[in-house]
Design a protein around this motif. Structure first.
Motif, PDB file in Angstrom:
ATOM      1  N   THR A   1       0.843  -1.190   0.000  1.00  0.00           N
ATOM      2  CA  THR A   1       0.000   0.000   0.000  1.00  0.00           C
ATOM      3  C   THR A   1       0.886   1.251   0.000  1.00  0.00           C
ATOM      4  OG1 THR A   1      -0.091   0.187   2.401  1.00  0.00           O
ATOM      5  CG2 THR A   1      -1.788  -1.198   1.338  1.00  0.00           C
ATOM      6  N   GLU A   2       0.296   2.389  -0.339  1.00  0.00           N
ATOM      7  CA  GLU A   2       1.053   3.640  -0.267  1.00  0.00           C
ATOM      8  C   GLU A   2       1.505   3.899   1.166  1.00  0.00           C
ATOM      9  OE1 GLU A   2      -1.350   6.722  -2.012  1.00  0.00           O
ATOM     10  OE2 GLU A   2      -0.591   6.262  -4.008  1.00  0.00           O
ATOM     11  N   ALA A   3       0.658   3.573   2.140  1.00  0.00           N
ATOM     12  CA  ALA A   3       1.034   3.775   3.538  1.00  0.00           C
ATOM     13  C   ALA A   3       2.274   2.960   3.893  1.00  0.00           C
ATOM     14  CB  ALA A   3      -0.125   3.405   4.457  1.00  0.00           C
ATOM     15  N   GLU A   4       2.351   1.738   3.389  1.00  0.00           N
ATOM     16  CA  GLU A   4       3.534   0.908   3.644  1.00  0.00           C
ATOM     17  C   GLU A   4       4.749   1.491   2.943  1.00  0.00           C
ATOM     18  OE1 GLU A   4       1.974  -3.604   4.146  1.00  0.00           O
ATOM     19  OE2 GLU A   4       1.505  -2.640   2.238  1.00  0.00           O
ATOM     20  N   GLN A   5       4.568   2.025   1.754  1.00  0.00           N
ATOM     21  CA  GLN A   5       5.675   2.620   1.005  1.00  0.00           C
ATOM     22  C   GLN A   5       6.167   3.903   1.668  1.00  0.00           C
ATOM     23  OE1 GLN A   5       4.811   2.968  -3.270  1.00  0.00           O
ATOM     24  NE2 GLN A   5       3.319   1.327  -3.009  1.00  0.00           N
ATOM     25  N   PHE A   6       5.233   4.746   2.143  1.00  0.00           N
ATOM     26  CA  PHE A   6       5.594   6.031   2.736  1.00  0.00           C
ATOM     27  C   PHE A   6       6.019   5.912   4.193  1.00  0.00           C
ATOM     28  CE2 PHE A   6       2.124   8.032  -0.169  1.00  0.00           C
ATOM     29  CZ  PHE A   6       2.909   7.840  -1.280  1.00  0.00           C
ATOM     30  N   GLY A   7       5.524   4.878   4.893  1.00  0.00           N
ATOM     31  CA  GLY A   7       5.818   4.727   6.311  1.00  0.00           C
ATOM     32  C   GLY A   7       4.852   5.467   7.218  1.00  0.00           C
ATOM     33  N   TRP A   8       3.762   6.002   6.650  1.00  0.00           N
ATOM     34  CA  TRP A   8       2.746   6.722   7.426  1.00  0.00           C
ATOM     35  C   TRP A   8       1.444   6.716   6.642  1.00  0.00           C
ATOM     36  CZ3 TRP A   8       0.290  10.786   5.121  1.00  0.00           C
ATOM     37  CH2 TRP A   8       0.926  11.359   4.004  1.00  0.00           C
ATOM     38  N   SER A   9       0.370   7.112   7.323  1.00  0.00           N
ATOM     39  CA  SER A   9      -0.922   7.277   6.659  1.00  0.00           C
ATOM     40  C   SER A   9      -1.741   8.306   7.409  1.00  0.00           C
ATOM     41  CB  SER A   9      -1.685   5.949   6.617  1.00  0.00           C
ATOM     42  OG  SER A   9      -2.888   6.100   5.881  1.00  0.00           O
ATOM     43  N   PHE A  10      -2.681   8.915   6.705  1.00  0.00           N
ATOM     44  CA  PHE A  10      -3.670   9.761   7.370  1.00  0.00           C
ATOM     45  C   PHE A  10      -4.625   8.845   8.126  1.00  0.00           C
ATOM     46  CE2 PHE A  10      -2.595  12.684   3.838  1.00  0.00           C
ATOM     47  CZ  PHE A  10      -2.232  13.786   4.601  1.00  0.00           C
TER      48      PHE A  10
ATOM     49  N   PRO B   1      -8.102  19.249   9.482  1.00  0.00           N
ATOM     50  CA  PRO B   1      -7.643  18.969  10.841  1.00  0.00           C
ATOM     51  C   PRO B   1      -8.158  17.666  11.443  1.00  0.00           C
ATOM     52  CG  PRO B   1      -9.316  20.680  10.850  1.00  0.00           C
ATOM     53  CD  PRO B   1      -8.969  20.408   9.412  1.00  0.00           C
ATOM     54  N   ARG B   2      -9.141  17.036  10.829  1.00  0.00           N
ATOM     55  CA  ARG B   2      -9.658  15.772  11.371  1.00  0.00           C
ATOM     56  C   ARG B   2      -8.816  14.579  10.935  1.00  0.00           C
ATOM     57  NH1 ARG B   2     -14.389  18.914  10.365  1.00  0.00           N
ATOM     58  NH2 ARG B   2     -14.396  18.266   8.214  1.00  0.00           N
ATOM     59  N   TRP B   3      -7.929  14.789   9.959  1.00  0.00           N
ATOM     60  CA  TRP B   3      -7.077  13.709   9.448  1.00  0.00           C
ATOM     61  C   TRP B   3      -5.652  13.956   9.917  1.00  0.00           C
ATOM     62  CZ3 TRP B   3      -9.082   9.438   7.500  1.00  0.00           C
ATOM     63  CH2 TRP B   3     -10.393   9.492   7.051  1.00  0.00           C
ATOM     64  N   TRP B   4      -5.146  13.043  10.737  1.00  0.00           N
ATOM     65  CA  TRP B   4      -3.816  13.192  11.326  1.00  0.00           C
ATOM     66  C   TRP B   4      -2.826  12.282  10.613  1.00  0.00           C
ATOM     67  CZ3 TRP B   4      -4.919  12.873  17.300  1.00  0.00           C
ATOM     68  CH2 TRP B   4      -5.750  13.925  17.658  1.00  0.00           C
ATOM     69  N   VAL B   5      -1.595  12.763  10.479  1.00  0.00           N
ATOM     70  CA  VAL B   5      -0.509  11.949   9.917  1.00  0.00           C
ATOM     71  C   VAL B   5       0.017  11.063  11.042  1.00  0.00           C
ATOM     72  CG1 VAL B   5       1.805  11.996   8.935  1.00  0.00           C
ATOM     73  CG2 VAL B   5       0.107  13.689   8.204  1.00  0.00           C
ATOM     74  N   VAL B   6      -0.134   9.750  10.877  1.00  0.00           N
ATOM     75  CA  VAL B   6       0.302   8.806  11.906  1.00  0.00           C
ATOM     76  C   VAL B   6       1.420   7.954  11.340  1.00  0.00           C
ATOM     77  CG1 VAL B   6      -0.370   6.901  13.401  1.00  0.00           C
ATOM     78  CG2 VAL B   6      -1.972   8.781  12.991  1.00  0.00           C
ATOM     79  N   GLU B   7       2.620   8.129  11.902  1.00  0.00           N
ATOM     80  CA  GLU B   7       3.784   7.337  11.485  1.00  0.00           C
ATOM     81  C   GLU B   7       3.532   5.869  11.792  1.00  0.00           C
ATOM     82  OE1 GLU B   7       6.490   8.459   9.881  1.00  0.00           O
ATOM     83  OE2 GLU B   7       5.792  10.541   9.921  1.00  0.00           O
ATOM     84  N   GLY B   8       3.859   5.013  10.846  1.00  0.00           N
ATOM     85  CA  GLY B   8       3.723   3.572  11.031  1.00  0.00           C
ATOM     86  C   GLY B   8       2.333   3.026  10.759  1.00  0.00           C
ATOM     87  N   ALA B   9       1.359   3.888  10.505  1.00  0.00           N
ATOM     88  CA  ALA B   9       0.004   3.391  10.195  1.00  0.00           C
ATOM     89  C   ALA B   9      -0.006   2.853   8.777  1.00  0.00           C
ATOM     90  CB  ALA B   9      -1.020   4.511  10.339  1.00  0.00           C
ATOM     91  N   ASP B  10      -0.627   1.696   8.594  1.00  0.00           N
ATOM     92  CA  ASP B  10      -0.785   1.143   7.249  1.00  0.00           C
ATOM     93  C   ASP B  10      -1.994   0.235   7.183  1.00  0.00           C
ATOM     94  OD1 ASP B  10      -0.040  -1.339   8.348  1.00  0.00           O
ATOM     95  OD2 ASP B  10       2.017  -1.159   7.657  1.00  0.00           O
TER      96      ASP B  10
END
Length: 104
Positions: A64-73, A95-104
């Protein structure tokens, strides 16, 4: 025994999409209300299970893009208190969507 998916045809047509609410984020296409046309398409009658998705990942190496980037909203209401204290980036326009490192 192989399980076969059954797809159903969703007829296309015109419908009203969007909102005129003041909190709508127009840059994301949330508003204004407008008429749109959608072509007909097919949709599986049942959802993909976690096991089926895992089989797809094993067979294709998909990431997934989250796995590639290392984070997800992540929507802020789904972020635990423990994770919330580690959040360093919140996009001002969403503001309701947070950048969370490691989320995938």
């Amino acid at each position: 025994m192989k399980k076969f998916r059954r797809s159903v045809r969703i007829e296309g047509g015109r419908f009203l999409m969007g909102t005129n609410a003041p909190e709508a984020f127009t840059a994301d296409g949330e508003g204004p209300v407008r008429e749109v046309q959608v072509n007909s398409f097919y949709l599986d009658a049942c959802t993909v299970t976690n096991a089926e998705f895992a089989q797809f990942v094993r067979g294709t190496g998909y990431r997934t893009e989250a796995e590639q980037f290392g984070w997800s909203f992540v929507f802020h209401l789904f972020v635990s208190q423990q994770t919330a204290v580690q959040v360093r980036t919140v996009v001002q326009q969403t503001p309701r969507w947070w950048v969370v490192e490691g989320a995938d």
